[in-house]
Design a protein around this motif. Structure first.
Motif, PDB file in Angstrom:
ATOM      1  N   LYS B 966      30.867  46.610  14.806  1.00  0.00           N
ATOM      2  CA  LYS B 966      30.987  47.688  15.794  1.00  0.00           C
ATOM      3  C   LYS B 966      29.585  48.061  16.280  1.00  0.00           C
ATOM      4  O   LYS B 966      29.353  48.236  17.473  1.00  0.00           O
ATOM      5  N   ASP B 967      28.607  48.139  15.346  1.00  0.00           N
ATOM      6  CA  ASP B 967      27.230  48.519  15.768  1.00  0.00           C
ATOM      7  C   ASP B 967      26.655  47.423  16.659  1.00  0.00           C
ATOM      8  O   ASP B 967      25.979  47.692  17.647  1.00  0.00           O
ATOM      9  N   ASN B 968      26.952  46.156  16.317  1.00  0.00           N
ATOM     10  CA  ASN B 968      26.363  45.065  17.115  1.00  0.00           C
ATOM     11  C   ASN B 968      26.820  45.126  18.565  1.00  0.00           C
ATOM     12  O   ASN B 968      26.086  44.747  19.472  1.00  0.00           O
ATOM     13  N   TYR B 969      28.041  45.600  18.774  1.00  0.00           N
ATOM     14  CA  TYR B 969      28.593  45.533  20.142  1.00  0.00           C
ATOM     15  C   TYR B 969      28.599  46.913  20.802  1.00  0.00           C
ATOM     16  O   TYR B 969      29.453  47.211  21.632  1.00  0.00           O
ATOM     17  N   ARG B 970      27.669  47.781  20.415  1.00  0.00           N
ATOM     18  CA  ARG B 970      27.571  49.103  21.077  1.00  0.00           C
ATOM     19  C   ARG B 970      27.354  48.901  22.570  1.00  0.00           C
ATOM     20  O   ARG B 970      26.919  47.808  22.982  1.00  0.00           O
ATOM     21  N   ALA B 971      27.604  49.934  23.372  1.00  0.00           N
ATOM     22  CA  ALA B 971      27.378  49.833  24.833  1.00  0.00           C
ATOM     23  C   ALA B 971      25.890  49.561  25.067  1.00  0.00           C
ATOM     24  O   ALA B 971      25.038  50.359  24.659  1.00  0.00           O
ATOM     25  N   SER B 972      25.578  48.401  25.654  1.00  0.00           N
ATOM     26  CA  SER B 972      24.150  48.059  25.867  1.00  0.00           C
ATOM     27  C   SER B 972      24.067  47.118  27.063  1.00  0.00           C
ATOM     28  O   SER B 972      25.083  46.768  27.677  1.00  0.00           O
ATOM     29  N   ASP B 973      22.820  46.674  27.368  1.00  0.00           N
ATOM     30  CA  ASP B 973      22.675  45.809  28.545  1.00  0.00           C
ATOM     31  C   ASP B 973      23.233  44.416  28.268  1.00  0.00           C
ATOM     32  O   ASP B 973      23.195  43.535  29.115  1.00  0.00           O
ATOM     33  N   PHE B 974      23.784  44.218  27.075  1.00  0.00           N
ATOM     34  CA  PHE B 974      24.517  42.970  26.768  1.00  0.00           C
ATOM     35  C   PHE B 974      25.673  42.808  27.760  1.00  0.00           C
ATOM     36  O   PHE B 974      26.055  41.702  28.137  1.00  0.00           O
ATOM     37  N   TYR B 975      26.238  43.969  28.192  1.00  0.00           N
ATOM     38  CA  TYR B 975      27.431  43.912  29.049  1.00  0.00           C
ATOM     39  C   TYR B 975      27.068  43.896  30.530  1.00  0.00           C
ATOM     40  O   TYR B 975      27.950  43.673  31.366  1.00  0.00           O
ATOM     41  N   VAL B 976      25.764  44.186  30.866  1.00  0.00           N
ATOM     42  CA  VAL B 976      25.451  44.394  32.287  1.00  0.00           C
ATOM     43  C   VAL B 976      25.074  43.045  32.912  1.00  0.00           C
ATOM     44  O   VAL B 976      24.236  42.322  32.370  1.00  0.00           O
ATOM     45  N   GLU B 977      25.738  42.699  34.029  1.00  0.00           N
ATOM     46  CA  GLU B 977      25.450  41.422  34.701  1.00  0.00           C
ATOM     47  C   GLU B 977      25.203  41.692  36.181  1.00  0.00           C
ATOM     48  O   GLU B 977      25.687  42.715  36.726  1.00  0.00           O
ATOM     49  N   ASP B 978      24.490  40.738  36.825  1.00  0.00           N
ATOM     50  CA  ASP B 978      24.212  40.889  38.262  1.00  0.00           C
ATOM     51  C   ASP B 978      25.524  40.644  39.023  1.00  0.00           C
ATOM     52  O   ASP B 978      26.197  39.629  38.812  1.00  0.00           O
ATOM     53  N   GLY B 979      25.887  41.587  39.873  1.00  0.00           N
ATOM     54  CA  GLY B 979      27.180  41.482  40.552  1.00  0.00           C
ATOM     55  C   GLY B 979      27.043  41.042  41.999  1.00  0.00           C
ATOM     56  O   GLY B 979      28.001  41.106  42.769  1.00  0.00           O
ATOM     57  N   SER B 980      25.812  40.531  42.380  1.00  0.00           N
ATOM     58  CA  SER B 980      25.685  40.143  43.809  1.00  0.00           C
ATOM     59  C   SER B 980      26.623  38.966  44.077  1.00  0.00           C
ATOM     60  O   SER B 980      26.852  38.118  43.207  1.00  0.00           O
ATOM     61  N   TYR B 981      27.159  38.914  45.273  1.00  0.00           N
ATOM     62  CA  TYR B 981      28.000  37.743  45.611  1.00  0.00           C
ATOM     63  C   TYR B 981      27.945  37.497  47.107  1.00  0.00           C
ATOM     64  O   TYR B 981      27.580  38.388  47.902  1.00  0.00           O
ATOM     65  N   PHE B 982      28.248  36.261  47.490  1.00  0.00           N
ATOM     66  CA  PHE B 982      28.309  35.874  48.903  1.00  0.00           C
ATOM     67  C   PHE B 982      29.625  35.125  49.055  1.00  0.00           C
ATOM     68  O   PHE B 982      29.923  34.213  48.272  1.00  0.00           O
ATOM     69  N   ARG B 983      30.435  35.561  49.992  1.00  0.00           N
ATOM     70  CA  ARG B 983      31.822  35.053  50.008  1.00  0.00           C
ATOM     71  C   ARG B 983      32.239  34.731  51.435  1.00  0.00           C
ATOM     72  O   ARG B 983      31.976  35.533  52.358  1.00  0.00           O
ATOM     73  N   LEU B 984      32.867  33.545  51.595  1.00  0.00           N
ATOM     74  CA  LEU B 984      33.535  33.281  52.872  1.00  0.00           C
ATOM     75  C   LEU B 984      34.861  34.025  52.776  1.00  0.00           C
ATOM     76  O   LEU B 984      35.820  33.564  52.155  1.00  0.00           O
ATOM     77  N   LYS B 985      34.899  35.228  53.337  1.00  0.00           N
ATOM     78  CA  LYS B 985      36.049  36.103  53.131  1.00  0.00           C
ATOM     79  C   LYS B 985      37.279  35.564  53.864  1.00  0.00           C
ATOM     80  O   LYS B 985      38.390  35.619  53.343  1.00  0.00           O
ATOM     81  N   ASN B 986      37.021  35.024  55.084  1.00  0.00           N
ATOM     82  CA  ASN B 986      38.215  34.672  55.861  1.00  0.00           C
ATOM     83  C   ASN B 986      37.895  33.540  56.814  1.00  0.00           C
ATOM     84  O   ASN B 986      36.829  33.497  57.416  1.00  0.00           O
ATOM     85  N   LEU B 987      38.812  32.626  56.902  1.00  0.00           N
ATOM     86  CA  LEU B 987      38.661  31.509  57.854  1.00  0.00           C
ATOM     87  C   LEU B 987      39.982  31.410  58.624  1.00  0.00           C
ATOM     88  O   LEU B 987      41.059  31.371  58.016  1.00  0.00           O
ATOM     89  N   GLN B 988      39.908  31.430  59.956  1.00  0.00           N
ATOM     90  CA  GLN B 988      41.157  31.361  60.733  1.00  0.00           C
ATOM     91  C   GLN B 988      41.030  30.314  61.818  1.00  0.00           C
ATOM     92  O   GLN B 988      40.053  30.295  62.564  1.00  0.00           O
ATOM     93  N   LEU B 989      42.027  29.431  61.870  1.00  0.00           N
ATOM     94  CA  LEU B 989      42.093  28.410  62.922  1.00  0.00           C
ATOM     95  C   LEU B 989      43.358  28.711  63.724  1.00  0.00           C
ATOM     96  O   LEU B 989      44.453  28.786  63.149  1.00  0.00           O
ATOM     97  N   SER B 990      43.183  28.984  65.008  1.00  0.00           N
ATOM     98  CA  SER B 990      44.399  29.320  65.788  1.00  0.00           C
ATOM     99  C   SER B 990      44.416  28.498  67.065  1.00  0.00           C
ATOM    100  O   SER B 990      43.372  28.085  67.583  1.00  0.00           O
ATOM    101  N   TYR B 991      45.604  28.243  67.557  1.00  0.00           N
ATOM    102  CA  TYR B 991      45.746  27.467  68.788  1.00  0.00           C
ATOM    103  C   TYR B 991      46.689  28.218  69.706  1.00  0.00           C
ATOM    104  O   TYR B 991      47.842  28.527  69.331  1.00  0.00           O
ATOM    105  N   SER B 992      46.172  28.608  70.884  1.00  0.00           N
ATOM    106  CA  SER B 992      47.074  29.253  71.861  1.00  0.00           C
ATOM    107  C   SER B 992      47.528  28.177  72.834  1.00  0.00           C
ATOM    108  O   SER B 992      46.691  27.489  73.442  1.00  0.00           O
TER     109      SER B 992
END
Lengths: 362, 1062, 572
Positions: B966-992
């Protein structure tokens, strides 16, 4: 694959700089603090306030006493409150190096700290004595036949260096049950400072002996055959000494009282130590208005009474055994006995007692 | 109906044939003319002139002249030029034609909704972002708020979880307060607190008022920004009958599967923990293998993740019938959407209907009536620390689904799902009446009244034990929680307009001055009714037991009503001189029943100025800069998001009973004050100023705007701690905190047309710095994110002065303890936590922050921030002859995530997080790289030494004492990770389909499209999804953001759909 | 459609007046609306009693009243944690149990103040004949407020005296001196004497405090003010002793009646309040005046000493010996979810509790030849003390001197553990207090008589031990009366009698503190530390700082939150 991800990420995301908000929050640690003890002197058990004067994110303090010495393995300090103040009091006198640590965490997560220290001189000035008594002097069998009630003489302070201990006469007279003449007595006392100790000056060997409360049975009030002032001293952890005199003064008692050859029956008033009662029955028809009692004070023991240091009086008039006449017609008569410690001029070393004489006619 | 359609089709084919014949015969004639810019009369070189419905086109020469041969004697030509609006002109052969094309920049003068009125885009002085509706529509999401993600600068949208129907948290220009900081939504003028029930197909336009200058008109509730939504109606319709029908279907897949040990590796891991041979055996060739008698169990182990997840289907359909003309038009629409989540049993369905009628009985009086009804039903799979989703990732693969007596094994993921009934129903009815009356031209009176009724209810049945064989023991708990609310709002405005000659409907015409003054009154009344009842019972599993009649044990019910009323007066002055110098000032006075008599009224002024340099004479003769405008704004806003009764001192029943008499005593109730109010609370006040530049170049092909803003929230409502000697049972609210958000926004867009190939690249980037500047007299920090289980990490976020809100808070680790950290007889040389259990190499080492020689509470410090340094979004649209490809990218940078799942992925705890250090119960599964990250000392000779020493591992060695792990896993920067992300959120191909073909089928437009969301994501974060919003139930809590407790991950969706307009 | 028109009309009307801004709500009610009738005031009083029923309150009384005195060893003496730090005086100023004691007593004061400040706005018309009951509720609220402040002053010294009408801005109030706090407590108790019911409560009304309870507590407070360990001036000590004697004569002996002037010490304590105002404030019946007499006849014979072995049994609940007693009952199994049970059983007599208190050999030896021993303390091993099915489970294997306090133990035949009532003050304690007052004012003979009344009651245990339902035999052959003797000897005898009679009732440390014998008591413990079976060594008394630790520190958080208004005790 992982490597490509990293390269792409850092390229696209203008180099992953570490969190910028931490840079502004970071304050270079600079330790400095003040203490509320002028010229760094403070007494034991007096509370001292340390206040932060420097900069940093968190502060801690090593007070320097046992278990809290900075730099010693296993020793720990105390965290300082978020208002930057820490109050503490030292139990033992001595010189303590107090170390104050200010620390900050920079944005890369490493701890940067700065140290400031000073030396605090803690003296134990309070050589005071609380509720001293000469303990278990005399076992009062007449009061408690289960034999476990003792007479303790509670000291009364005449001034800040003389303590008067009234002793009931029975403790002097009956030699066999640890009276003050022969037995080794013990003192029961409380010292105001925890680091102090009490010593008694033994005249015979001219040395100061340590006397622990309720344990060392070596104390005596005697100097040869007579009671004498005893010197004690209280020495604190930092060597500060305070001297006291203990005066053991007997409570005067009429040990014999007779009128016209009839011996009075002397008894102790149960609820107090300095009140006696004498009862005599005289033959019917005796003229009680002008009687001439003969009495003896403390068996005229030369070690207690040299004829001058005690006074027996009724309503302020000195009575002499076999000389003064007393009028018993109005009922009981109250004698005031005043005794001053033999061999000492100080009138304050004295005790009083009252004797009520009641005469019955057959 | 279909019979009729068939007839229609036949008739249409005949028309086409006739028309073709007609055109062929008339080709001998020709038409010629010139094309000029309507604004300054300049000839347009290279404008395309095409005979309508044919390939016969020509472009204008250097002085804008053209000649088109072989045209019929009369017909229509289509003239288009980039940056100008395409125009269709009728012509008669042999006749000169003069075409004046309106420049695209004029399109800038499209009208923008700014609250209680509209304004031309180029006249704006506040910072208002418009969201392009076409982008919103092709995001396959059920939730409108989610579709706004990345579409407008300054608007940070975080999807709370991937669960179908889950909401999003929106922060406009940073988090303004520790309390609820969601923006105010205004739908067709009606204030609403959430827009979960509005579908994106119904939307006409979305504007976001970001700074105080533009949002002040909504004063008391606009501190967190305002989202103005206008729904479609038929006021622009030309025909008696228009129909818009769109349908799409698709599915969702899991983006990333948990990276855990295989069944055989788990068997080795199990033996590793117990440090002895149970499942494994050391084979003759020295390799560790599975013992024969265990092989059957290991071979058909359960892959829980794939047993609990699935491909989730999605269906959307939207039908809108509208028609009529300016004087009388109707709009009726129905919308259906259903989404099955990627975790079994989770789904969301919503149907909504809208009916609108606009009528102009008299020329200057417009009456609009609207009715909207929506019903949504969500099946919730609880997420968070003791949920199905977490169990599915880490449950022990060697457990069988049912035991030998064919009874379900308790608490396996599939079993958890099986006994789940958790429905959230929500109905909303919105009725609205608008009336606008132009008393005389330029002087109009408008009145709007709306009534909203919301009924939501939670219907939940938790079945305890699993086995139906053991009747009487399987206990179930029923929870019923109906909430209903009624909101009524009514506002009236009078506006006076004085315009320059060119403008229309102005009171009088005055040279060069344009003025609009508006005054009005607003009023809102809202009350709501909460009820909650629960109880438990025994006896079975069937859904019939899901009623309070059965759940009769320890029945507890509570209900209460609450409400608030508000009244306000608004005023606005809009002035510009010759379209160059602009001044806008809003004023609003608001009163609310949430504040006591002496603080009831709040006053919210704002002023903003603008200078359109392109309106100056000396800018007219160049045509590089098509728009350059400087603008600056200042304003104050209010936020009253506290509960209705916090100013009152109230008593509630809090079971403080007492008893009188002996034998069986008489029970009498006890009551005392449970909440001390504070008469002096007043509005949370947000003061913001903004400086911005709008710059469009090259005929508006390049559009850009830069803005710098500072937003200070003062008088933030805080529960400021009070002395204990007060004996108060609660801490009353006080205005005493302040937060500063400052930053800049950049918006850039490039749009160009090369012949038929049209393309656009536009994006935005926002940097916001959030700092808490004060928390009351003592600046007492506020703790949040209380993670009681697993391993009771306690409070993991802390808000203190000088740092952003809700930073992560815990110890800083310094690697693991090495043998060099111990003296000869094993005592630690480094500072450690006070513990009765001896330390050994391989235990976690923490940094002694305050230097006091021991690790304790005072060594906890800030270890990360959930707020991104900047977030951005950009889209790439390409259109070529009816084919359109649009890609939308989005991402954040610099934010951290508190990954609680790492506790499960790298420790050896049982499923529910209880620490079975004493090897009771089997450990849950761990990450694949566990073996090569866990610490192993040199020279060990036990079972674990088979893997060899691993001295520089960063995972603490397993310990058989639960307190040590329990002491080893106390709240610490062990849990903190970089959350930056880059995402292709949406791709749409349409034909009128080409206009020609479509109009032959009597249609205006037929478009088919394919769209995919969350196509790929680049991130360092090794949890399932870097976009972690809030676990359900804590949506309004701003003190625990960015914590991944095993939340429902987002999914990749593929949608195929078509849109028909006729 | 009709509904919305209706709404429009209503809102038009309401726009103008303020009621528009008063929202309608249910499920909670404002204080002024609630406390306007007698019934709701009674419910307010119940909430105050509920604090005394709470586990927090009772654990705090056990811990700070006796746990670290020479009467008790706890299993927490050797296990690190917040309780370890309190009993071994190694606590820091932010210890949770020091804070919790401060919190629970001030929470009680806050609830009592709610009742006291609302007495005035009970509508006259509905009081009618129940003026008497309203006075009783008012009196009980005052006694309970006095009790809470008495708990605070005995642990922290002088504390902040909260206003009856607190305002959010002015909640941090500077600490009063110890003497001022005691004066405030004394004033509350004296005023409650005019309000409380004179006779004892009937069996279906009991659980409330009557005038005898207040008189007992007042006499105890006056004795504290006269004691050496309490920081009052010498003159005050002499005056309080004389007043304590008067109250004792009125309450115990019934040998004098007292005028209202005397009961209130009107001449000295009410400089700034006229009798008319006082009469209005305390709802005194108009026919009384300052000099009307309150006769002691209907007080003196309300209470007597019952059989010692019955006091703590179910049969002894609300007996004539009980002065202040808090009602508990276990509704378990009766379907009702009311939790009025006594939650401390687990603490006193079973291992798993925050403060597991066992008896010390010191008190065990003291009671060696005392018939009350077998009813107060039990050696876990000798089962034969109790008739077969009634023996006490064996908990004390490893703790301290392996002795157990059995007063609060519930024998199996007596039903649920949690039905046990919590005794705050008994008539026997009042008698011993009065004996000490008599001895200190020179009436040693009458003092010895009262002590021997208590010892006579104890001696009865020897004669009728056969018919005791719980104990086999009482081994105390000779149990003599106290003989008259010098005042200091009699004084010590009275104190020891109280220590024996009241052991295990959470009062020992307060006694040691008022007698200024804290360091002496700590040194005695340091000399007799029992070693735990687990081998952990006790350090009780090692870190006691004389002159500082007699008063506990004000919680650090309170000092910080008061922004310097509340100062810390010296030495912390």
């Amino acid at each position: 694959m992982k490597r490509i991800v990293n390269i792409f990420l850092s390229a696209v995301l203008f180099c992953s700089c570490h969190n910028s908000y931490l840079d502004e929050y970071y304050i270079a640690a600079e330790a400095s603090f003040s203490v509320t003890a002028e010229d760094l002197h403070v007494r034991t058990l007096e509370s001292v306030l340390f206040t932060n004067k420097g900069k940093g994110q968190t502060y801690s303090i090593f007070t320097g006493d046992t278990g809290h010495k900075y730099g010693q393995t296993g020793n720990t300090g105390f965290a300082v409150g978020s208002n930057g103040c820490f109050s503490y009091s030292y139990r033992e006198p001595g010189k303590y190096t107090v170390v104050w640590i200010a620390s900050s965490v920079d944005s890369k997560g490493s701890v940067i700290s700065d140290i400031d220290s000073l030396v605090l001189d803690v003296a134990d000035m309070s050589g005071g004595l609380d509720n001293l008594s000469i303990y278990k002097i005399y076992r009062m069998d007449d009061y408690d036949e289960t034999h476990n009630t003792y007479y303790h003489s509670l000291a009364r302070s005449i001034d800040d260096s003389i303590l008067l201990c009234p002793i009931i006469y029975e403790a002097w007279r009956s030699a066999k049950i640890n009276t003050i003449k022969s037995a080794k007595l013990q003192l029961k006392y409380q010292l105001t400072s925890p680091s102090a100790a009490l010593y008694w000056y033994k005249r015979e060997t001219e040395e100061w002996l340590s006397l622990r409360s309720e344990t060392d049975n070596i104390f005596s009030v005697m100097d040869g055959e007579r009671i004498a002032l005893q010197r004690i001293k209280v020495v604190t952890g930092s060597g500060y000494e305070t001297y006291y005199n203990i005066a053991a003064v007997m409570i005067p008692k009429l040990t014999s009282y007779q009128i016209n050859g009839v011996e009075g029956e002397i008894s102790h008033v149960k609820t107090s130590y300095d009140e006696y009662e004498i009862r005599l029955t005289l033959p019917a028809g005796t003229d009680v208005s002008n009687l001439c009692p003969e009495f003896m004070l403390m068996e005229n023991d030369a070690n207690l009474y040299d004829g001058t240091n005690a006074m027996v009086s009724i309503d302020g008039i000195v009575q002499q055994s076999g000389v003064s006449n007393v009028d018993f017609s109005k009922g009981e008569v109250i004698y005031d006995l005043h005794y001053q410690m033999l061999g000492y001029a100080d009138a304050r070393l004295s005790t009083d007692s009252k004797v009520k004489v009641i005469i019955d006619l057959q | 109906m279909c019979g009729h359609k068939y007839l229609l089709m036949r008739e249409r084919i005949i028309n086409i044939l006739f028309f073709l014949l007609l055109s062929v015969s008339l080709f001998a004639q020709s038409v010629s003319g010139t094309v000029v810019d309507s604004a300054n009369g300049e000839p347009l070189i290279g404008a395309a002139v095409v005979l309508q419905n044919s390939q016969n086109g020509v472009i204008t020469d250097v002085d804008g002249h053209f000649e088109l041969t072989s045209v019929p004697d009369e017909g229509q030509i289509e003239v288009s030029y980039l940056g100008y609006r395409t125009q269709v002109m009728a012509f008669r052969s042999e006749q000169m034609v003069r075409v004046a094309l309106v420049s695209e920049s004029q399109s800038l003068d499209e009208v923008v909704v700014i609250g209680y009125g509209v304004q031309k885009r180029s006249d704006l002085t506040g910072s208002v972002s418009s969201v392009d509706i076409s982008d919103v529509n092709n995001i396959a999401s059920t939730n409108l708020a989610q579709a706004l993600q990345g579409k407008a600068s300054g608007v940070e949208v975080v999807q709370n979880s991937g669960a179908p129907g889950s909401g999003s948290s929106i922060r406009i220009r940073g988090m303004g307060t520790v309390n609820d900081s969601d923006p105010l939504y205004i739908v067709d003028g009606t204030p609403m607190d959430d827009i979960d029930n509005i579908s994106s197909e119904e939307i006409e336009s979305i504007e976001i008022l970001k700074d105080a200058a533009s949002a002040a008109i909504y004063g008391a509730r606009a501190a967190n920004g305002v989202v103005l939504i206008t729904t479609k109606d038929a006021s622009q319709s030309k025909k008696k009958f228009n129909m818009n029908f769109g349908a799409s279907t698709g599915w969702q897949d899991i983006i990333k599967n948990p990276d855990v040990l295989s069944a055989s590796d788990y068997a080795k891991f199990y033996d590793y923990i117990l440090n002895g041979y149970n499942y494994t055996v050391l084979q003759s060739d020295g390799v560790l293998g599975i013992a024969d008698f265990q092989k059957p169990l290991v071979e058909n182990a359960n892959d829980w993740w794939s047993m609990t997840t699935r491909r989730g289907m999605m269906y959307k359909a939207n039908l809108a019938l509208s028609g009529g003309d300016k004087n009388l038009n109707y709009y009726v629409s129905g919308n259906f959407t259903r989404q099955d989540g990627i975790v079994k049993r989770s789904d969301y369905q919503r149907t909504s209907f809208t009916a609108k009628i606009n009528a102009r009985p008299v020329k200057n009086l417009l009456i609009q009536a609207l009715a909207n009804y929506s019903l949504s039903n969500q099946t919730v799979v609880p997420s968070g620390s003791s949920s199905v989703i977490k169990a599915a990732q880490i449950y022990n693969p060697l457990t069988t689904e049912t035991d030998d007596k064919d009874a379900w094994t308790y608490r396996t993921p599939t079993e958890l799902l099986r006994r789940l009934t958790y429905e959230k129903k929500r109905q909303q009815f919105r009725g609205q009446l608008n009336l606008s009356w132009d008393i005389i031209s330029g002087f109009t009176f408008a009145s709007r009244a709306s009534f909203i009724a919301n009924n939501s209810s939670v219907d939940r049945m938790q079945v305890g034990n699993t086995s139906e064989l053991v009747v009487g023991k399987n206990k179930y708990t029923v929870i019923i929680n109906p909430v209903s609310s009624r909101d009524f709002s009514w506002d009236n405005t009078l506006s006076l307009t004085i315009l320059d000659e060119k403008g229309k409907n102005a009171l009088t015409k005055v040279k060069d001055h344009n003025l609009n003054i508006m005054v009005g009154q607003v009023m809102e009344m809202s009350y709501s009714d909460y009820a909650y009842s629960t109880g438990y019972g025994y006896g079975g599993y069937d859904k019939e037991f899901n009623s309070m009649d059965f759940a009769s044990f320890e029945q507890r019910a509570s209900s209460y009503k609450s409400g608030w009323n508000a009244l306000g007066f608004i005023g606005r002055l809009n002035y510009n001189w010759k379209g160059r110098y602009y001044l806008q000032s809003n004023f609003r006075a608001d009163a609310s029943s949430r504040f006591s008599k002496k603080n009831r009224w709040g006053f919210f002024p704002s002023v903003s100025v603008g200078w359109k340099l392109t309106g100056e004479e000396w800018m007219q003769d160049q045509n590089v800069v098509s728009l350059l405008k400087l603008r600056a704004g200042w304003g104050q806003l209010g936020n009253n998001k506290i509960d209705d009764l916090s100013r009152l001192t109230l008593l509630k029943y809090n079971n403080e009973d007492y008893i009188y008499g002996i034998g069986i005593p008489g029970l009498t109730t006890g009551m005392s004050v449970t909440q001390y109010g504070n008469e002096d609370i007043r509005w949370e006040r947000t003061e913001s100023w903004t400086v911005g530049v709008d710059l469009n170049l090259l005929n508006n092909r390049l559009t850009s705007s830069f803005e710098y803003f500072v937003k200070d929230t003062k008088d933030m409502l805080l529960e400021v701690p009070i002395v204990y000697s007060s004996g108060y049972p609660n801490t009353p609210w006080q205005n005493s905190g302040s937060v500063r958000n400052s930053g800049f926004e950049i918006q850039l867009g490039w749009k160009d047309k090369r012949g038929d190939f049209e393309y656009e690249i536009s994006g935005n980037l926002t940097h916001v710095k959030n700092v808490v500047t004060s928390l009351g007299a003592q600046g007492e920090p506020i703790y949040g994110g209380n993670l009681s289980s697993p391993n009771d990490l306690g409070y993991v976020t802390r808000t203190t002065v000088g740092l952003p809100i809700a930073c992560y808070y815990g110890y800083r680790t310094a690697g693991l303890m090495q043998p060099s950290d111990f003296d000869a007889d094993g005592n630690p040389l480094v500072p450690v936590m006070e513990s009765t259990i001896t330390y050994a190499p391989g235990d976690m080492k923490f940094k002694d922050i305050n230097g006091d020689g021991k690790i304790d509470e005072n060594d906890r410090t800030v270890i990360g921030s959930p707020h991104p340094d900047f977030y951005y979004g950009f889209k790439v649209d390409m259109k070529y002859k009816g084919v359109e490809l649009s890609m939308f990218f989005q991402g954040t940078h610099g934010n951290d995530i508190f990954n609680v799942m790492k506790y499960f992925n790298y420790s050896y705890v049982s499923f529910n997080g209880s620490n079975n250090g004493s090897w009771g119960g089997e450990p849950s599964n761990v990450n694949r790289d566990w073996f090569d990250r866990v610490y192993r000392a040199e020279g060990a000779s036990d079972y674990r030494s088979y893997w060899g020493a691993n001295v520089d591992g960063n995972i603490p060695k397993p310990s058989s004492v639960s307190a040590r792990s329990k002491d080893n896993y106390r709240a610490s920067d062990f849990y903190v990770e970089d959350g930056s992300y880059f995402r292709l959120k949406n791709l749409q191909l349409s034909y009128s389909l080409p206009q020609k073909l479509v109009s032959s089928w009597k249609m205006e437009e037929l478009k088919v499209y394919f769209s995919a969301t969350n196509v790929f994501t680049i991130t360092h974060y090794n949890g399932l999804d870097p976009e972690t919003g809030k676990t359900d139930g804590t949506e309004a809590n701003n003190l625990s953001i960015g914590i991944d407790e095993g939340t429902y991950p987002q999914s990749r969706t593929y949608m195929f759909g078509f849109i028909i307009n006729l | 459609m009709k509904k919305s028109i209706e709404i429009i009309l209503i809102s038009l009307v309401m726009l103008s007046c303020d009621s528009y801004f008063e929202p309608s709500y249910t499920g909670s009610i404002t204080e002024s609306e609630y406390y306007d009738n007698l019934n709701n005031l009674r419910f307010g009083l119940n909430a105050v009693y509920n604090v005394l029923q709470s586990k927090d309150y009772q654990v705090s009384e056990l811990l700070f009243g006796e746990a670290f005195s020479d009467n008790m060893w706890t299993s927490q003496d050797v296990t690190t944690g917040a309780v370890y730090d309190v009993v071994n005086f190694t606590f820091s100023t932010d210890n949770t149990y020091i804070l919790r004691r401060y919190e629970v007593n001030y929470s009680g004061i806050n609830k009592a103040n709610q009742v006291i400040r609302s007495i005035g706005n009970v509508k006259k018309k509905d009081i009618g004949s129940t003026q008497k009951e309203l006075r009783e509720v008012y009196g009980q609220a005052k006694v309970l407020r006095a009790l809470f402040y008495f708990n605070l002053v005995r642990t922290y010294g002088g504390v902040s005296l909260q206003q009856e009408n607190p305002e959010l801005g002015k909640l941090a109030i500077p600490r009063s001196t110890e003497e001022e706090t005691y004066a405030y407590i004394e004033k509350d108790l004296r005023e409650s004497l005019l309000l409380l019911r004179r006779s004892r409560y009937t069996l279906d009304e009991c659980g409330q405090i009557d005038m005898s309870g207040a008189l007992g507590l007042l006499m105890k407070v006056l004795l504290y003010e006269a004691s050496p360990g309490i920081r009052t001036s010498e003159a005050t000590k002499v005056r309080k002793l004389a007043e304590a004697l008067k109250i004792g004569q009125f309450f115990i002996e019934g040998s004098r009646s007292m005028t209202i002037r005397e009961l209130l010490c009107y001449d000295t304590d009410y400089k700034d309040e006229s009798w008319e105002d006082l009469q209005k404030r305390l709802l005194v019946d108009p026919l009384y005046n300052l000099d009307s007499e309150v006769s002691s006849a209907d007080i003196v014979n309300q209470h007597r000493l019952i059989d010692f072995d019955k006091i703590f049994r179910l049969a002894g609940e609300f007996s004539e010996e009980s002065l202040i007693e808090i009602n508990h009952y276990s509704f378990a199994g009766s379907g009702s979810s009311a939790d009025e049970g006594w939650k401390l059983y687990d603490n006193m007599l079973n291992g798993g509790s925050p403060v597991f208190a066992t008896c010390s050999k010191a008190i065990g030896n003291l009671m060696q030849k005392d018939p009350r021993k077998v009813f107060s303390i039990t050696e876990a091993q000798n089962k034969d003390d109790y008739i077969s099915q009634e023996e006490i489970p064996d908990f004390t294997k490893g703790v301290g001197d392996k002795l157990l306090y059995s007063k609060y133990y519930v024998f199996p035949s007596e039903g649920a553990h949690s039905g046990r009532n919590y005794r705050i003050m008994r008539y026997a304690e009042a008698l011993l207090i009065y004996a000490e007052i008599l001895n200190s004012t020179g009436n040693t003979q009458r003092a010895v008589d009262y002590v021997n009344m208590v010892r006579a009651r104890a001696r009865k245990l020897i004669t009728d031990s056969e018919n005791s339902r719980f104990v086999t035999n009482v081994t105390a052959p000779s149990f003599a009366d106290l003989a008259i003797g010098p005042t200091d000897i009699v004084h010590e005898a009275i104190l020891q009698e109280k220590r024996v009679e009241m052991c295990g009732e959470w009062d020992r440390w307060y006694e040691v503190c008022r007698l200024d014998r804290c360091s002496e008591c700590m040194e005695a413990q340091l000399r007799s530390l029992p070693v735990e079976a687990s081998g952990n060594v006790r350090i009780r008394g090692k870190y006691f700082k004389k002159g500082i630790n007699e008063r506990f520190p004000i919680p650090q958080k309170e000092i910080f939150l008061s922004n310097g208004v509340i100062e810390q005790n010296p030495g912390y």
